[in-house]
Design a protein around this motif. Structure first.
Motif, PDB file in Angstrom:
ATOM      1  N   ARG A 148     -12.220  17.344  12.427  1.00 15.14           N
ATOM      2  CA  ARG A 148     -11.289  16.229  12.634  1.00 15.14           C
ATOM      3  C   ARG A 148      -9.840  16.679  12.535  1.00 15.14           C
ATOM      4  O   ARG A 148      -8.975  16.142  13.219  1.00 15.14           O
ATOM      5  N   ASN A 154     -21.464   6.902   8.982  1.00 17.13           N
ATOM      6  CA  ASN A 154     -21.301   8.359   8.880  1.00 17.13           C
ATOM      7  C   ASN A 154     -22.455   8.896   8.053  1.00 17.13           C
ATOM      8  O   ASN A 154     -22.565   8.619   6.860  1.00 17.13           O
ATOM      9  N   HIS A 158     -21.271  23.796  14.988  1.00 14.25           N
ATOM     10  CA  HIS A 158     -21.160  22.333  15.057  1.00 14.25           C
ATOM     11  C   HIS A 158     -21.101  21.756  16.473  1.00 14.25           C
ATOM     12  O   HIS A 158     -21.498  20.620  16.692  1.00 14.25           O
ATOM     13  N   ILE A 170     -23.086  11.989   7.308  1.00 13.07           N
ATOM     14  CA  ILE A 170     -22.770  13.230   6.591  1.00 13.07           C
ATOM     15  C   ILE A 170     -22.721  12.908   5.096  1.00 13.07           C
ATOM     16  O   ILE A 170     -21.945  12.056   4.665  1.00 13.07           O
ATOM     17  N   VAL A 172     -22.116  15.625  12.497  1.00 10.68           N
ATOM     18  CA  VAL A 172     -20.684  15.870  12.274  1.00 10.68           C
ATOM     19  C   VAL A 172     -19.794  15.020  13.182  1.00 10.68           C
ATOM     20  O   VAL A 172     -18.687  14.642  12.824  1.00 10.68           O
ATOM     21  N   SER A 173     -20.296  14.686  14.350  1.00 11.60           N
ATOM     22  CA  SER A 173     -19.508  14.037  15.391  1.00 11.60           C
ATOM     23  C   SER A 173     -19.017  12.638  15.038  1.00 11.60           C
ATOM     24  O   SER A 173     -19.738  11.872  14.404  1.00 11.60           O
ATOM     25  N   GLN A 190     -16.879  18.388   8.728  1.00 15.07           N
ATOM     26  CA  GLN A 190     -16.402  17.208   9.456  1.00 15.07           C
ATOM     27  C   GLN A 190     -14.876  17.098   9.341  1.00 15.07           C
ATOM     28  O   GLN A 190     -14.189  16.830  10.337  1.00 15.07           O
TER      29      GLN A 190
END
Ligand code: ADP
Ligand code: NI
Length: 222
Positions: A127, A112, A61, A114, A103-104, A123
């Motif tokens: 986080r 988002n 990632h 994702i 993912v960031s 993710q």
């Protein structure tokens, strides 16, 4: 593909990333990736998901961080280059690369992208490592690596939009403690999975307590 081969791919990828990230000191070190990998596996065991994609997404990632590159797709490209040596179907490679690319955290209110359970798990794991005790060390290590002040009470804590958030990466006067308000304190409510949400509560509380103490001492109290 037999699961033994998948285990070999995971092992080879972990060894490769461990070597690549050996000397990173700003918080994106191998041990960050290793923790994200561990947390992602833990969540994957509780949420119905393809563990291979989760593990590979977690390991790859941070292969190229979007804020450090002009090309937002640098991560996916680097991941694809690595994955192409293995006999994996195109769909699996695309899925892992999509996770790496999206993912960031891009700022509060940013879209988002994702959209699969595997991506959501990676993710959440990334986080979770951004909040809590080690996360506090990571924030000040990152700031130190950029020669930033710990705190400057003259700089506003007002929320930033996506472009403002992106700029914080290069704004060398953005104090480290502002990062809690720019990103970290929002993560608990942005968790995707119920397992991740539960895991975030204790870490979030720990950061809140830490900040209370930080500002108390800053004001010279106690
Ligand atoms: P993501 O993992 O969502 O791509 P980043 O790479 O921006 O997030 O950040 C990873 C970690 O690096 C953050 O959780 C934080 O610990 C640290 N970090 C990133 N940006 C800053 C910043 N501007 N100030 C202090 N720490 C930061
Ligand atoms: Ni990360």
């Amino acid at each position: 593909m037999a699961s033994i081969n998948k285990q070999t791919i995971i092992k080879k990828t972990a060894d490769h990333i461990a070597k690549e990230f050996d000397s990173e000191a700003s918080g994106h070190d191998w041990y960050h990736i290793k923790r994200v990998w561990q947390i992602a596996k833990e969540i994957s065991a509780k949420e119905k998901s393809d563990t291979f994609v989760v593990e590979m997404g977690a390991l790859l990632h941070d292969i190229a961080d979007w804020k450090e590159h002009d090309d937002e797709k640098a991560g996916g490209k680097a991941a694809r280059k690595w994955l192409q040596q293995f006999e994996l179907d195109k769909e699996t490679i695309n899925h892992i690369c999509h996770i790496v690319d999206h993912v960031s955290f891009k700022g509060i209110g940013a879209e988002n992208k994702i959209n699969t359970i595997e991506g959501k798990i990676v993710q959440d794991a990334d986080r979770l490592d951004a909040i809590g005790a080690i996360a506090i060390a990571r924030v000040f290590a990152f700031g130190g690596s950029k020669n930033r002040p710990i705190h400057n009470p003259n700089i506003s804590f007002d929320p930033l939009d996506e472009s403002g958030y992106r700029q914080t990466k290069n704004h060398n006067n953005r104090p480290s403690v502002h990062h809690f308000y720019d990103k970290l304190l929002h993560l608990k409510d942005l968790m995707n999975t119920s397992t991740g949400k539960k895991m975030a509560i204790r870490r979030h509380k720990f950061m809140e307590d830490y900040l209370k103490e930080f500002f108390k001492e800053w004001e010279g109290n106690g």
